[in-house]
Motif scaffolding. Structure first.
Motif, PDB file in Angstrom:
ATOM      1  N   ILE D 137       7.760  -1.811  -4.295  1.00  0.00           N
ATOM      2  CA  ILE D 137       7.419  -1.685  -2.880  1.00  0.00           C
ATOM      3  C   ILE D 137       8.055  -2.821  -2.094  1.00  0.00           C
ATOM      4  O   ILE D 137       7.973  -3.987  -2.495  1.00  0.00           O
ATOM      5  CB  ILE D 137       5.894  -1.670  -2.713  1.00  0.00           C
ATOM      6  CG1 ILE D 137       5.384  -0.294  -3.156  1.00  0.00           C
ATOM      7  CG2 ILE D 137       5.501  -1.912  -1.258  1.00  0.00           C
ATOM      8  CD1 ILE D 137       3.952  -0.236  -3.456  1.00  0.00           C
ATOM      9  N   CYS D 145      -0.787   1.836   4.348  1.00  0.00           N
ATOM     10  CA  CYS D 145      -1.501   3.050   4.713  1.00  0.00           C
ATOM     11  C   CYS D 145      -2.232   3.688   3.537  1.00  0.00           C
ATOM     12  O   CYS D 145      -3.032   4.599   3.712  1.00  0.00           O
ATOM     13  CB  CYS D 145      -0.536   4.052   5.323  1.00  0.00           C
ATOM     14  SG  CYS D 145       0.603   4.714   4.115  1.00  0.00           S
ATOM     15  N   CYS D 148       0.165   6.221  -0.786  1.00  0.00           N
ATOM     16  CA  CYS D 148       0.807   6.315  -2.088  1.00  0.00           C
ATOM     17  C   CYS D 148      -0.207   6.227  -3.229  1.00  0.00           C
ATOM     18  O   CYS D 148       0.134   6.505  -4.373  1.00  0.00           O
ATOM     19  CB  CYS D 148       1.860   5.224  -2.230  1.00  0.00           C
ATOM     20  SG  CYS D 148       1.223   3.586  -1.842  1.00  0.00           S
TER      21      CYS D 148
HETATM   22  S1  SF4 Z   1       2.622   4.689   1.177  1.00  0.00           S
HETATM   23 FE1  SF4 Z   1       1.771   3.216   2.629  1.00  0.00          FE
HETATM   24  S2  SF4 Z   1       0.766   1.710   1.335  1.00  0.00           S
HETATM   25 FE2  SF4 Z   1       2.120   2.879   0.018  1.00  0.00          FE
HETATM   26  S3  SF4 Z   1       3.991   1.703   0.058  1.00  0.00           S
HETATM   27 FE3  SF4 Z   1       4.217   3.234   1.625  1.00  0.00          FE
HETATM   28  S4  SF4 Z   1       3.526   2.152   3.443  1.00  0.00           S
HETATM   29 FE4  SF4 Z   1       2.800   0.956   1.722  1.00  0.00          FE
END
Ligand code: SF4
Ligand SMILES: Cc1cc2nc3c(=O)[nH]c(=O)nc-3n(C[C@H](O)[C@H](O)[C@H](O)COP(=O)(O)O)c2cc1C
Ligand SMILES: Cc1cc2nc3c(=O)[nH]c(=O)nc-3n(C[C@H](O)[C@H](O)[C@H](O)COP(=O)(O)O)c2cc1C
Ligand SMILES: Cc1cc2nc3c(=O)[nH]c(=O)nc-3n(C[C@H](O)[C@H](O)[C@H](O)COP(=O)(O)O)c2cc1C
Ligand SMILES: Cc1cc2nc3c(=O)[nH]c(=O)nc-3n(C[C@H](O)[C@H](O)[C@H](O)CO)c2cc1C
Ligand code: SF4
Ligand code: SF4
Ligand code: SF4
Ligand code: FES
Lengths: 232, 191, 220, 183, 554, 342
Positions: D137, D145, D148
């Protein structure tokens, strides 16, 4: 219509979305005519009548009215109803008619009437719309009555003065002299008193709401178990 | 000339439509949270009110006459609604910003009692055409002035340590009351 | 272009449709209530008049026995008004005139007076005023009986010099702290009596239904 | 009666013509309001508001279908801004939506099987990696958010609270010690 | 005689300077350990370049500057690095930050160091040397001096040397000027040369006659031309750069404007001194003069090694039993220190030991009565009562509109407020909220762009897929070729917008990234490096796989 | 957590307010001298009401009582209100006025510092609108006629409304000089005739002109101790003088001399004590000038053409309404944004 729906409509009109205390619509008659209880209630009832009829009338025709003339048509309907009420009052309740004066034709532009037409009657079936109009009108009338009563008592020391205008000469003796030999706190029946009075009513409603909320939050804490433990 | 001046002074200060005549309160309370908004609303109302004062004079004198006086309210309000709707469409097109700011209140100008109230008062007071226009314009300027001043006060009050149950509309209402108390000071200036 | 024209027309017809229905309803209501309204208004007027001229003192159709009164400085009026004439058995009983006291504390005070043929006041009432509530509004019959102090008075009872409030050396009561209002009322009533003296005969001349007579102009 | 009808017909036809013409002449498309609302929303795209992303929520607000108090990442501040923008009264968070502390997602490298499911879920492309490769990441892009988290079959993604240090420390609103009368 | 100007407002708090000027500057002994923060300056934290256990020499660089806006950190004496970890530092937050802990060996062994011939070295080289020597503004702002000596092609008329020292209690510059005037002036000449300034004006408050005399004497002795020592009225905050510039030249430098744009630059006397030491003698900033005063037995100025723990410094002046806390800096702008274990930094000009008697707890706070005493004293011509009103009610937009950014946090307003409102704290609160909001806004914009790009990409993939399917059919129906050409053109146009969007995103990502890595800890940095390496590998893999759905940012 | 600055000038709200109270004393002294001690009764009544109301409201609002009750602002409001209503007014009048001023116009807004309207003037306006009759019964000064009341009689009138037998209300009270002037002008007299009446002194009302002078004296003390800045009083009195002077020069028979306006009614106390209320006046210098000039013009208009004998209170309130806008539009240029640095 289900009973719960009807209940919800009335709860909305009388308390939750009260036009005078929450939506702050229909303020002008509310403030201008609330210097005595009788005036207040009379205008409130006239408004309620118009609202119930106009909402009921607008609901069935709403789908036939093109958007660009929606508002003109709505106000046209309201204006017709108001004028009818005005003429009836002029003929049969002359005294009251003179006292309420310009505020009878102004029911046409009482924001709450059109606001309900727009936001409720144009989306709901006739019966519900008529009920909503009525509930909102009654909500307004309730505030009017309270405000009118309080202002009259503080301002003149009487209650229901002028009732003869609405119900005929014979009722003159119904006037209550709440505070005998009272000097009269004129501020209350003048415009500033109207504003301040309504401000206090709104604050009062906020206070009741806050208290209700606080109670709700504290409920789990005061289960009988705790009470018993405390006693033991 | 002085008569006309007196009408303006009278409608703006002495008989201020909001503070003394108690008309047009819903937008007065609703659109006065922000200074800019209230200025915009004031401008729109001034335009509509002046126009509808003139239009209603013409209607009542040339269309209705004494025989059809019972159509006064109906014809006035239809004309006003038309004028408002027209204004709304024009503003929406030409000034989206202003439109956005005025939001739901623009169509509600129709239900600003002042907009019907002033033409009716005009009829009641038997004003001539110029007087009607001035009365409408003065009333609207008074409305705008009261609302802009009120907006200024409300903006400042946001920072105040107002008791919770008074925060928001309750204290605003009381402020309006004290403002109208102050406006009573103008009483008698124009008889 | 044609599209615009067509839709424009459609809108117009639509609106006209609703207007027609609305107007029809209104017109119907109007014609139904018209008469009742006229009656109510007349009844109200009679009720007011009866306060200053007891109904027993006249027997004519007072609301049709009227004279046009042009604007006059003595009356404080700036537009023509109407005088109602009360008669008992064809004999003049009283003239009822609307006048304006211009020197009120905060504006005009509208009065209605009934004067007997001998110049004596049958009664006076305030129709509208803007005097300070709680201070200058005791002239209103709803607030005090002060206004009844005029009953039966005439310029013979008291000479013009005595038509003043007591504070100014006259005969009329007042309430401490508010002399402007009674001064204005007393002065105007006195002036109306003067006017009456000048125009008495014209006022009481018989009224023919076809032509409402006008009292002659400015008495100055 | 007849004259009354004629008068009103004349009036309404005149108005109808003006309005009908104006309705077409001044027609506008789109709603600039949506853009303005969208600009206020935090763009976390988390869907906690009940809409599939910030823009749909903005559209719902503009249409008056949704309340302004549903976006937890926007915080109290966000509600205030929306209230200001729309000229409505501020209201506290609705339902059980409550703002959380800021966090970024972190992938446990030892557990990740490289299924790419999280990549597909991430609304801002903050996850890099290819099939069967370990994923990572990009902390600076992650909006926190949590979208994921659910798709990951091996639960290898966790949310790390962003710790406070000197560089992101903020001055607090001065808490006035309740005024005590100094004897 | 030059006519001086004045600025609006200002206050006259009791100075309390006499206590610490009775004795000359004393040399503080080497302490038992030195805790040297790696973040002592404005800009990016410097990166440690020594290992735990490593022996370092006096003057050896232990932290290298990171990025343009940064500075170097050096070992203040010779010894062994015992730890590189988070330690409490002198900061408003009371939070720890990365520090190098050094156990001195007592030998105070210098690394080899030589000065340069300042007249024969290029300006660029001189600036580089300042950066290497860790010279930052010692007047309190700790802005890297190498950057301040770059006039960015503006014509500089005046170099202002700030010897005002307007804060109560502080006397370190006073004594420095009394005792080391010559080196200060040499430094000033050096700075003038770097800036190509026409004149040097040295402003000293008139409550320091000895310093004024010493400086004047030094100027005459050395015979500098166009250099004047000017005696300015004693009023706080005459030492603020903007205020001093205003007093000496009449020029007002607005917020957000560099003073060089208006032809002036300002340096503190100690900065001039250390610049000279750094260039002419090759000595990095290892120590500074610090006033130790307040509730101590013997208030005095010490020359103290950077990194000396507070407790050991206070002990030199004689700790008093009723000391309740310490203030670093003056009583008007200083920092309340959480404990005596923090160490002194380049920014430390004064340590005031406080007692309840000396600094009684603030009186109860009352509401603002809008008496505008604060506005009367605000040197930035602000309306502090309005700023307070907005900050208090979280109305940051209005606060910005009312020029909160211009507030120099001098504290004059809070000093005079009859309601005892901690005004400066409100301003700092509002400023940090505003800052955070702008950072968040940037992040949200970036996220929106990335999200939109992603949606577009998904959309495109779909259409491409559909297209591939359609292609087969279309192959059969070749007659529709013209239609396809049109489509391709449309695609091209779209592609272009996408590319532009990607470009924009890249630029933004780059700037935002720089912001984001402003202040990372050692561990974080290491992790990022690791991830970056892995990511590079993956990108390679992805590239070979021929996938084109890599995110726009690399 | 402490934040800089760590030192502060010794000054406090209560000390400032105390000085303002002290500055009122010369005026009050003259008041007692010319009109008898009734004013002391109303001052006391108002003070007690103010303190009780203040404490009650603080309690309801859950705020600490002691520091706020000892800040002296409630007392100041009470005194200014008491000084602006007739000393012989019935006791309940002053109680109602003071309670309204403190409770509604101050505490509903959040108490000290938050009120947009001058509380004392709100109290005055409420009273004159609600109870115009008792609000126009001003005491006649000792020297004008022999029938002045002694303290016991004043006391009993305030609390029971009873006058000693043989005296009528008319004999012991009068309209204020301003009011008399207006009434007599209304009756067609000229200024010169009216000024010959015994209730007038050299400058304005007999006795009351000295009261005004006493307030001016206290005002100068406030100016010199820098509790108030010169802008408000100087611009206010200056504008009042200019406007009154203009009318007077044009038509001396119908418009009195400007000095009469200075020393009548609440002009002096208004200039130094009422308009200067820091909480409800603008904070910028330009703003103060606009505020004061506006108030002066309104005072004159209301006095001469309006429905109230004195216009200070309403002028103050009307200008209070404008304060937020005045403040917004008169922001001074900040450091560095003023153009040339001279
Ligand atoms: S889905 Fe949301 S929490 Fe997961 S890496 Fe992407 S921005 Fe970050
Ligand atoms: C607010 C206010 C309103 C007044 N309204 C009236 C009024 O309506 N009628 C009136 O006669 N006097 C009114 N007065 C009183 C007059 O100003 C004046 O004092 C009085 O008429 C003079 O009476 P005197 O001759 O008995 O003193 C009012 C006074 C004030 C302060
Ligand atoms: C309110 C205030 C007071 C200051 N007082 C002084 C001072 O007395 N002496 C000083 O050298 N710097 C003082 N400074 C710092 C100067 O503004 C400025 O940063 C410094 O003179 C620049 O020189 P430098 O970069 O060499 O530190 C003060 C700053 C502020 C905001
Ligand atoms: C707002 C305010 C209004 C006042 N109004 C009057 C007034 O109408 N009449 C009056 O006599 N005194 C009034 N006073 C009190 C005067 O300041 C003072 O008491 C003086 O005796 C009155 O002066 P005068 O008799 O010349 O009017 C008022 C005071 C204030 C603060
Ligand atoms: C110079 C000065 C003048 C004041 N004037 C008034 C005043 O006219 N009326 C009042 O109620 N309070 C006055 N106060 C007191 C205080 O500011 C006032 O009660 C606040 O409005 C309460 O929030 C004054 C205070 C000062 C320092
Ligand atoms: S809740 Fe999530 S998706 Fe909805 S608006 Fe807020 S950040 Fe966007
Ligand atoms: S000095 Fe304090 S009380 Fe006075 S205006 Fe400024 S902040 Fe308010
Ligand atoms: S701290 Fe800021 S607002 Fe206060 S005096 Fe200093 S510059 Fe002005
Ligand atoms: S009722 Fe008057 S504006 Fe709404």
């Amino acid at each position: 219509m289900k009973l719960t729906e009807i209940k919800a409509i009335f709860h909305n009109g009388l308390w939750k979305q009260n036009p005078g205390l929450v939506q702050l619509l229909g303020l002008c008659p509310l403030l201008a005519i609330s210097n005595s209880a009788v005036n207040a209630i009379s205008l409130g009832l006239a408004t309620t009548l118009v609202m119930a009829m106009s909402s009921g009338a607008i609901a069935p025709i709403r789908s036939y009215v093109p958007n660009e003339i929606r508002i003109p048509v709505f106000v046209l309907i309201i204006a017709v109803l108001v004028t009818v009420v005005q003429y009836l009052m002029n003929a049969y309740m002359y005294g009251l008619f003179v006292v309420l004066g310009i505020f009878i034709p102004l029911i046409v532009t009482n924001c709450i009437v059109l606001a309900r037409a727009e936001s409720f009657a144009s989306k709901n079936p006739p019966l519900a719309s008529a009920l909503d109009g009525m509930a909102m009108g009654l909500g307004l009338t309730a505030v009017l009555a309270v405000l009118g009563g309080v202002r009259e008592i503080i301002g003149k020391g009487t209650l229901f003065s002028g009732i003869d205008l609405a119900l005929g000469e014979s009722t003159q003796s119904w006037v209550i002299h709440v505070i005998p030999d009272y000097h009269g706190f004129l501020l209350a029946i003048l415009p500033p008193g109207a504003f301040i009075g309504l401000g206090l009513l709104i604050a009062g409603k906020n206070w009741l709401n806050l208290r209700a909320e606080a109670k709700q939050h504290s409920k789990p804490a005061s289960t009988p178990m705790v009470g018993e433990a405390a006693q033991g | 000339m002085t008569d006309y001046l007196l009408i303006i002074i009278g409608t703006v200060f002495v008989n201020n439509i909001v503070m003394v005549k108690i008309l047009g309160l819903c937008p007065f309370m609703g659109v006065s949270r922000k200074l800019e908004t209230s200025l915009g609303m004031g401008a729109a109302t001034t335009f509509v009110l002046t126009l509808s004062s003139g239009a209603s004079y013409l209607i009542s004198h040339y269309l209705l006459g004494p025989d059809l006086a019972y159509l006064t309210t109906l014809s006035f309000i239809v004309a006003i609604a038309g004028i408002v709707q027209f204004t709304e469409m024009v503003i929406k097109k030409t000034s989206p910003d202003l439109y956005q700011v005025l939001g739901i209140y623009l169509p509600l100008i129709t239900t600003n009692c002042a907009v019907l109230g002033i033409p009716l008062l005009n009829v009641q007071a038997n004003h001539n055409f110029i007087e009607s226009l001035l009365f409408g314009f003065g009333g609207a300027v008074g409305f705008t002035m009261a609302m802009v001043l009120f907006a200024g006060m409300r903006e400042r009050m946001e920072g105040a340590d107002t008791p919770a149950i008074f925060k928001g509309t309750a204290i605003a209402m009381i402020t309006a009351g004290l403002m109208s108390l102050a406006f009573m000071g103008f009483a008698g200036l124009v008889k | 272009m044609k599209r615009i024209a067509r839709s424009t027309l459609q809108t117009a017809v639509n609106l006209a449709f609703f207007a027609v229905i609305g107007t029809a309803i209104l017109a119907a209501t109007f014609s139904l209530t018209h008469e009742a309204i006229e009656n109510t208004i007349e009844a109200e007027k009679l009720k007011l008049i009866s306060q200053i001229v007891p109904p027993s003192q006249y027997d004519n159709d007072i609301l049709r026995d009227v004279k046009n009164v042009p604007a006059d400085a003595l009356l404080g009026t700036s537009a023509p008004t109407i005088a109602y004439i009360a008669r008992l058995k064809e004999q003049p009983a009283a003239a009822i005139i609307e006048v304006v006291a211009r020197e009120g504390y905060s504006g005009d005070i509208r009065l209605i007076l009934a004067i007997r043929p001998n110049g004596e006041l049958s009664g006076v009432r305030v129709l509208a005023h803007k005097e300070t509530p709680g201070l200058g509004d005791y002239i209103d019959i709803g607030k005090s009986d002060w206004i009844k102090g005029f009953d039966g008075k005439s310029r013979i009872t008291w000479g013009d010099a005595q038509w003043k409030v007591k504070k100014d050396g006259g005969q009329f009561d007042y309430m401490a702290g508010a002399t402007i209002t009674p001064r204005a009322v007393v002065k105007e009533v006195n002036q109306t009596l003067q006017y009456f003296a000048l125009h008495r005969d014209e006022l009481f001349a018989p009224t023919t239904v076809s032509a409402i007579t006008t009292v002659t102009g400015d008495s100055k | 009666m007849i004259s009354a009808l004629w008068v009103m017909i004349a009036l309404s036809v005149l108005l109808g013509i003006v309005l009908g013409y104006a309705a077409i002449r001044f027609k506008i498309e789109g709603n600039p309001l949506v853009e303005k609302i969208d600009a206020v929303l935090p763009q976390t795209q988390c869907g906690q508001c009940g809409y599939p992303g910030c823009k749909p929520y903005a559209e719902a607000i503009a249409k008056g279908e949704s309340d302004i108090n549903l976006c937890p990442p926007g915080g109290d501040e966000g509600i205030h801004k929306l209230a200001d923008l729309l000229g409505v009264e501020y209201k506290p968070f609705g339902g059980d939506a409550q703002p959380k502390a800021k966090a970024v997602a972190f992938i446990d490298e030892n557990t990740c099987i490289g299924c790419t499911l999280c990549i597909q879920a991430c609304p801002v492309d903050a996850i890099v990696g290819a099939a069967k490769q370990m994923h990572t990441i990009i902390a600076s892009e992650c909006t926190g958010c949590e979208l994921c988290l659910p798709p990951c079959p091996v639960d290898c993604i966790s949310m790390d609270k962003i710790a406070e240090d000197i560089s992101n420390w903020k001055w607090q609103h001065p808490v006035i010690i309740p005024i005590q009368a100094v004897a | 005689m030059r006519t001086l100007f004045s600025f609006h407002g200002g206050v006259h708090p009791p100075t309390h300077k006499a206590e610490s000027t009775r004795t000359p500057i004393a040399l503080a002994p080497i302490p038992s350990k030195l805790i040297i923060p790696l973040w002592q300056h404005v800009g990016n934290r410097s990166v440690p370049i020594v290992q735990v256990g490593e022996r370092v020499l006096k003057g050896q660089k232990i932290g290298r500057p990171e990025g343009k806006l940064s500075s170097a950190v050096h070992a203040s004496t010779s010894g062994t690095v015992s730890a590189i970890d988070m330690q409490l530092v002198a900061h408003h937050s009371g939070l720890p930050d990365l520090c190098v802990t050094l156990i001195p060996d007592g030998r105070d062994e210098w690394i080899s160091h030589v000065g340069v011939d300042v007249t024969h070295t290029s300006h660029a080289e001189l600036r580089h040397l300042l950066r290497k020597a860790g010279v930052v503004g010692l007047g309190g702002a700790v802005f890297p001096s190498d950057l301040k000596t770059d006039a960015h092609h503006h014509q500089i008329k005046t170099l202002v040397i700030n010897g005002a020292e307007c804060e109560p209690y502080i006397t370190c510059d006073d004594l420095l000027m009394r005792e080391r005037a010559q080196d200060i002036l040499r430094g000033a000449e050096l700075l003038r040369e770097l800036l190509q300034a026409e004149e040097v004006l040295i402003g000293i408050e008139d409550n320091k006659p000895e310093a004024i005399a010493a400086m004047q004497l030094a100027v005459t002795q050395a015979g500098y031309r166009n250099m004047e020592v000017l005696c300015v009225p004693t009023v706080y905050p005459s030492g603020g750069a903007k205020q001093l510039i205003r007093i000496l030249t009449g020029i007002e430098v607005a917020a957000g404007v560099r003073s060089t744009e208006m032809g002036v630059q300002c340096f503190n006397v100690a900065t001039a001194y250390s610049a000279w030491r750094a260039l002419a003698h090759g000595e990095p900033v290892l120590s500074r003069i610090i006033t130790v005063t307040g509730n101590v037995r013997e208030a005095q100025n010490f020359e103290v090694l950077i990194g000396t723990p507070l407790d050991e410094l206070i002990a030199l002046a004689g700790k008093q039993a009723d000391t309740n806390r310490y203030i670093m800096g003056g009583p008007m702008m200083g920092i309340d220190l959480p404990s005596g274990t923090v160490s002194v930094t380049k920014a430390t000009n004064c340590i005031i030991a406080s007692s309840l008697k000396l600094f009684p707890p603030p009186a109860p706070v009352m509401p603002c009565i809008r008496c505008i005493r604060c506005a009367d004293v605000c040197p930035a011509d602000l309306q502090p009562q309005d700023l307070y009103w907005f900050a208090k009610s979280n109305n940051f937009g209005k606060a910005q509109e009312f020029n909160l950014a211009d507030c120099i946090e001098c504290g004059a307003c809070a000093y005079v407020c009859p309601s005892n409102i901690p005004l400066v704290q409100y301003y700092r609160y509002a400023k940090s909220e505003i800052h955070e909001r702008s950072v968040e806004k940037l992040a949200a914009d970036k996220a929106r762009e990335r999200h939109e790009y992603r949606q577009f990409r998904i959309e495109r993939e779909k259409t491409e897929k559909a297209e591939r399917l359609a292609q087969k059919e279309r192959d059969a129906a070749a007659a529709k070729a013209s239609f396809e050409a049109g489509l391709a053109a449309a695609e091209n146009a779209q592609q272009q917008t996408i590319n532009e969007a990607i470009e924009r995103a890249k630029v933004q990502a780059a700037t935002a990234h720089a912001l984001n890595t402003d202040a990372l800890t050692q561990e974080q940095l290491a992790k990022i490096a690791e991830v970056d390496a892995r990511r590079a590998k993956m990108r390679e893999l992805a590239a070979t796989a021929g996938a084109d759905d890599e995110p726009p940012k690399s | 957590m402490f934040s800089s600055p760590f030192i502060s000038q010794p000054s406090s709200v209560s000390q400032i307010m105390l000085r303002v109270l002290l500055a009122l004393i010369p005026g009050i002294a003259f008041y007692v001298w010319y009109f008898g001690p009734a004013i002391l009764v109303s001052l006391t009544l108002a003070s007690i009401t103010a303190l009780v109301t203040e404490a009650l409201m603080l309690k309801l609002r859950n705020r600490p009582i002691k520091p706020f009750i000892s800040d002296n602002t409630a007392l100041l409001t009470a005194w200014l209100l008491a000084l602006s209503i007739p000393p012989l007014a019935p006791w309940w009048l002053i109680v109602v006025g003071t309670a309204f001023a403190i409770a509604v116009s101050k505490h509903l807004y959040g108490g000290l510092g938050s009120n947009p309207f001058n509380p004392a003037m709100i109290g005055y306006a409420v009273l004159i609108i609600s109870f115009p009759a008792p609000m126009t019964h001003w005491i006649t000064p000792h020297s004008v006629d022999g029938m002045s009341l002694n303290f016991a009689a004043q006391w009993s009138y305030i609390f029971s409304g009873m006058l000693p037998s043989g005296l009528t209300l008319d004999a012991v009270t009068m309209a204020t000089p301003l009011d008399t002037l207006k009434t007599q002008l209304h009756l067609g007299q000229s200024v010169a005739d009216i000024r010959d009446m015994p209730i007038f002194g050299r400058l304005a009302g007999h006795g009351s002109e000295m009261v005004a002078a006493g307030f001016a004296l206290g005002g100068l003390y406030l100016l010199f101790t820098r509790i108030i800045s010169w802008h408000l009083p100087v611009v206010y009195l200056g504008t009042l003088f200019a406007v009154a002077g203009l009318f007077h020069v044009l038509d001396p028979a119908h418009y009195v001399a400007p000095l009469f306006h200075w020393f009548s009614g609440a002009a002096m106390i208004g200039a130094f004590f009422i308009l200067t209320d820091p909480v409800t006046s603008p904070t910028t210098q330009k703003g103060k000038i606009i505020f004061a000039a506006g108030a002066a013009v309104l005072t004159y208009l209301i006095r001469v053409f309006g429905g109230f004998p004195d216009g200070v209170a309403f002028a103050t309130l009307l200008m209070n309404i404008c304060v937020p806008l005045i403040d917004i539009y008169t922001q001074p240029k900040v450091f560095g944004k003023k153009g040339a640095g001279k």
